[in-house]
Write an enzyme that holds these catalytic residues in place. Structure first.
Site, PDB file in Angstrom:
ATOM      1  N   TYR A 156      42.125  34.276  50.150  1.00  0.00           N
ATOM      2  CA  TYR A 156      42.428  35.757  50.033  1.00  0.00           C
ATOM      3  C   TYR A 156      44.033  35.837  50.514  1.00  0.00           C
ATOM      4  CZ  TYR A 156      42.048  40.855  50.530  1.00  0.00           C
ATOM      5  OH  TYR A 156      42.424  42.248  50.573  1.00  0.00           O
ATOM      6  N   LYS A 160      47.486  37.326  48.663  1.00  0.00           N
ATOM      7  CA  LYS A 160      48.047  38.334  49.170  1.00  0.00           C
ATOM      8  C   LYS A 160      49.497  38.117  49.595  1.00  0.00           C
ATOM      9  CE  LYS A 160      44.685  41.464  48.249  1.00  0.00           C
ATOM     10  NZ  LYS A 160      44.850  42.396  47.276  1.00  0.00           N
TER      11      LYS A 160
HETATM   12  P1  NAP Z   1      36.451  47.529  45.916  1.00  0.00           P
HETATM   13  O1  NAP Z   1      35.944  48.446  46.388  1.00  0.00           O
HETATM   14  O2  NAP Z   1      35.922  46.024  45.826  1.00  0.00           O
HETATM   15  O3  NAP Z   1      37.112  47.685  44.389  1.00  0.00           O
HETATM   16  C1  NAP Z   1      37.730  46.768  43.554  1.00  0.00           C
HETATM   17  C2  NAP Z   1      38.076  47.264  42.441  1.00  0.00           C
HETATM   18  O4  NAP Z   1      38.865  46.182  41.437  1.00  0.00           O
HETATM   19  C3  NAP Z   1      36.740  47.839  41.561  1.00  0.00           C
HETATM   20  O5  NAP Z   1      37.275  48.829  40.762  1.00  0.00           O
HETATM   21  C4  NAP Z   1      36.482  46.507  40.580  1.00  0.00           C
HETATM   22  O6  NAP Z   1      35.904  46.854  39.217  1.00  0.00           O
HETATM   23  C5  NAP Z   1      37.996  46.231  40.221  1.00  0.00           C
HETATM   24  N1  NAP Z   1      38.491  44.868  39.730  1.00  0.00           N
HETATM   25  C6  NAP Z   1      37.965  43.540  40.537  1.00  0.00           C
HETATM   26  N2  NAP Z   1      38.087  42.526  39.841  1.00  0.00           N
HETATM   27  C7  NAP Z   1      38.821  43.083  38.730  1.00  0.00           C
HETATM   28  C8  NAP Z   1      39.209  42.438  37.443  1.00  0.00           C
HETATM   29  N3  NAP Z   1      39.459  40.844  37.356  1.00  0.00           N
HETATM   30  N4  NAP Z   1      40.016  43.091  36.432  1.00  0.00           N
HETATM   31  C9  NAP Z   1      39.902  44.510  36.754  1.00  0.00           C
HETATM   32  N5  NAP Z   1      39.157  44.919  37.724  1.00  0.00           N
HETATM   33  C10 NAP Z   1      38.767  44.314  38.731  1.00  0.00           C
HETATM   34  O7  NAP Z   1      37.933  47.049  46.769  1.00  0.00           O
HETATM   35  P2  NAP Z   1      39.100  47.820  47.664  1.00  0.00           P
HETATM   36  O8  NAP Z   1      38.409  47.890  49.145  1.00  0.00           O
HETATM   37  O9  NAP Z   1      39.063  49.174  47.084  1.00  0.00           O
HETATM   38  O10 NAP Z   1      40.211  47.181  47.667  1.00  0.00           O
HETATM   39  C11 NAP Z   1      41.278  47.417  46.470  1.00  0.00           C
HETATM   40  C12 NAP Z   1      42.252  46.617  46.748  1.00  0.00           C
HETATM   41  O11 NAP Z   1      42.914  46.743  48.239  1.00  0.00           O
HETATM   42  C13 NAP Z   1      42.290  45.156  46.873  1.00  0.00           C
HETATM   43  O12 NAP Z   1      43.289  44.386  46.136  1.00  0.00           O
HETATM   44  C14 NAP Z   1      42.002  44.587  48.082  1.00  0.00           C
HETATM   45  O13 NAP Z   1      42.311  43.250  48.214  1.00  0.00           O
HETATM   46  C15 NAP Z   1      43.070  45.584  48.740  1.00  0.00           C
HETATM   47  N6  NAP Z   1      42.961  45.678  50.250  1.00  0.00           N
HETATM   48  C16 NAP Z   1      41.617  46.304  50.655  1.00  0.00           C
HETATM   49  C17 NAP Z   1      41.484  46.380  52.006  1.00  0.00           C
HETATM   50  C18 NAP Z   1      40.248  46.965  52.606  1.00  0.00           C
HETATM   51  O14 NAP Z   1      40.088  47.260  53.934  1.00  0.00           O
HETATM   52  N7  NAP Z   1      39.218  47.706  51.822  1.00  0.00           N
HETATM   53  C19 NAP Z   1      42.386  46.108  52.950  1.00  0.00           C
HETATM   54  C20 NAP Z   1      43.714  45.490  52.271  1.00  0.00           C
HETATM   55  C21 NAP Z   1      43.894  45.235  51.059  1.00  0.00           C
HETATM   56  P3  NAP Z   1      34.562  46.871  39.154  1.00  0.00           P
HETATM   57  O15 NAP Z   1      33.941  48.030  39.897  1.00  0.00           O
HETATM   58  O16 NAP Z   1      34.175  47.100  37.869  1.00  0.00           O
HETATM   59  O17 NAP Z   1      33.919  45.395  39.703  1.00  0.00           O
END
Ligand code: NAP
Length: 248
Positions: A156, A160
């Site tokens: 991961y 990133k």
């Molecule tokens: P999340 O709740 O797991 O949501 C992920 C989203 O991405 C969902 O809508 C999922 O669709 C979609 N997705 C996954 N794989 C995909 C693909 N191959 N093609 C199209 N859509 C895809 O994640 P989140 O926490 O909101 O995170 C969003 C972004 O922020 C990510 O890039 C994550 O790495 C980054 N981030 C998050 C955090 C945190 O603390 N949450 C911190 C740093 C960075 P489905 O619902 O259909 O599976």
């Protein structure tokens, strides 16, 4: 006039979490929105309706960001439906956490494809319409983990960190065409996913953050809206940490 009035945005992975927060913020700011998800069809349909209630045009697409051809087809479909693309938010991402000792080739490949190759796929596809209109803002969702590393997240963190190098290179390549490219590095953002974690552990994380709380999807969406808007017209090639001071 709203911040993103009449702009067309593509947001990947908006069925839940941060992507959903960005879509709602963009709708409030007047953008027309094409968003994607991988498997959450019902959540996608519900979000489309919710976005439309803000009086903007919205459409959800089931499209795998990791698939090069699917990404190209998506952008072609969005341009046909919306006329152009002004903003791309590469938000879709996954985790497959485990120590390097136990990490399989599949866990490595899945994360690299969903998190990093997806950014290449979509950015390459939007290049054409953005070059044509000599204008565009690309925002890539990195992570503080991509800046500092994290045990159990070698795949991961590498994906990133790769996003940051890609973001800066695109900023240098396309700056002369008025296409901007920036990354956001969120810290600990409380989404549905983190809601399932043990409360005591999560409280420990909150206590270690200078602002003494986890971030919200809205916190990230506000910075994304700024980078998408003309208010950031002179900002490109940057990584903005949205982490409550965690990475300081
Ligand atoms: P999340 O709740 O797991 O949501 C992920 C989203 O991405 C969902 O809508 C999922 O669709 C979609 N997705 C996954 N794989 C995909 C693909 N191959 N093609 C199209 N859509 C895809 O994640 P989140 O926490 O909101 O995170 C969003 C972004 O922020 C990510 O890039 C994550 O790495 C980054 N981030 C998050 C955090 C945190 O603390 N949450 C911190 C740093 C960075 P489905 O619902 O259909 O599976």
């Amino acid at each position: 006039m709203k911040l993103l009035e009449n702009k067309v945005a593509i947001i990947t992975g908006a069925s839940r979490g941060i992507g959903r927060g960005i879509a709602l913020k963009f709708a409030q700011e007047g953008a027309n929105i094409a968003f994607t998800y991988l498997s959450s069809v019902e959540k996608g349909l519900a979000l489309q309706k919710e976005l439309e209630s803000y009086g903007i045009k919205a459409k959800g697409y089931q499209s795998d960001a990791a698939d090069f051809k699917a990404a190209d087809d998506l952008v072609t479909a969005v341009v046909a439906e919306f006329g152009t693309v002004d903003i791309l938010v590469n938000n879709a991402g996954i985790t497959r956490d485990t120590l390097l000792m136990r990490m399989s080739e599949q866990q490595w490949d899945e994360v690299m494809n969903a998190n990093l190759k997806s950014v290449f796929n979509l950015t390459k596809a939007v290049q054409k319409p953005m070059l044509k209109q000599r204008k565009g803002s690309i925002i890539n969702m990195s992570s503080v983990v991509g800046v500092k590393g994290n045990p159990g997240q070698a795949n991961y963190a590498a994906s990133k960190a790769g996003i940051i190098g890609f973001t800066k290179s695109v900023a240098l390549e396309l700056g002369s065409r008025n296409i901007r490219s920036n990354a956001i590095a969120p810290g600990f953002i409380e989404t549905e996913m983190t809601g399932a974690l043990d409360e005591k552990t999560v409280q420990g994380w909150r206590d270690a953050i200078p602002l003494k709380r986890g971030g919200t999807a809205e916190d990230v969406a506000n910075v994304t809206a700024f980078l998408a808007s003309d208010n950031s017209a002179y900002v490109t090639g940057q990584v903005i940490n949205v982490c409550g001071g965690m990475l300081t």
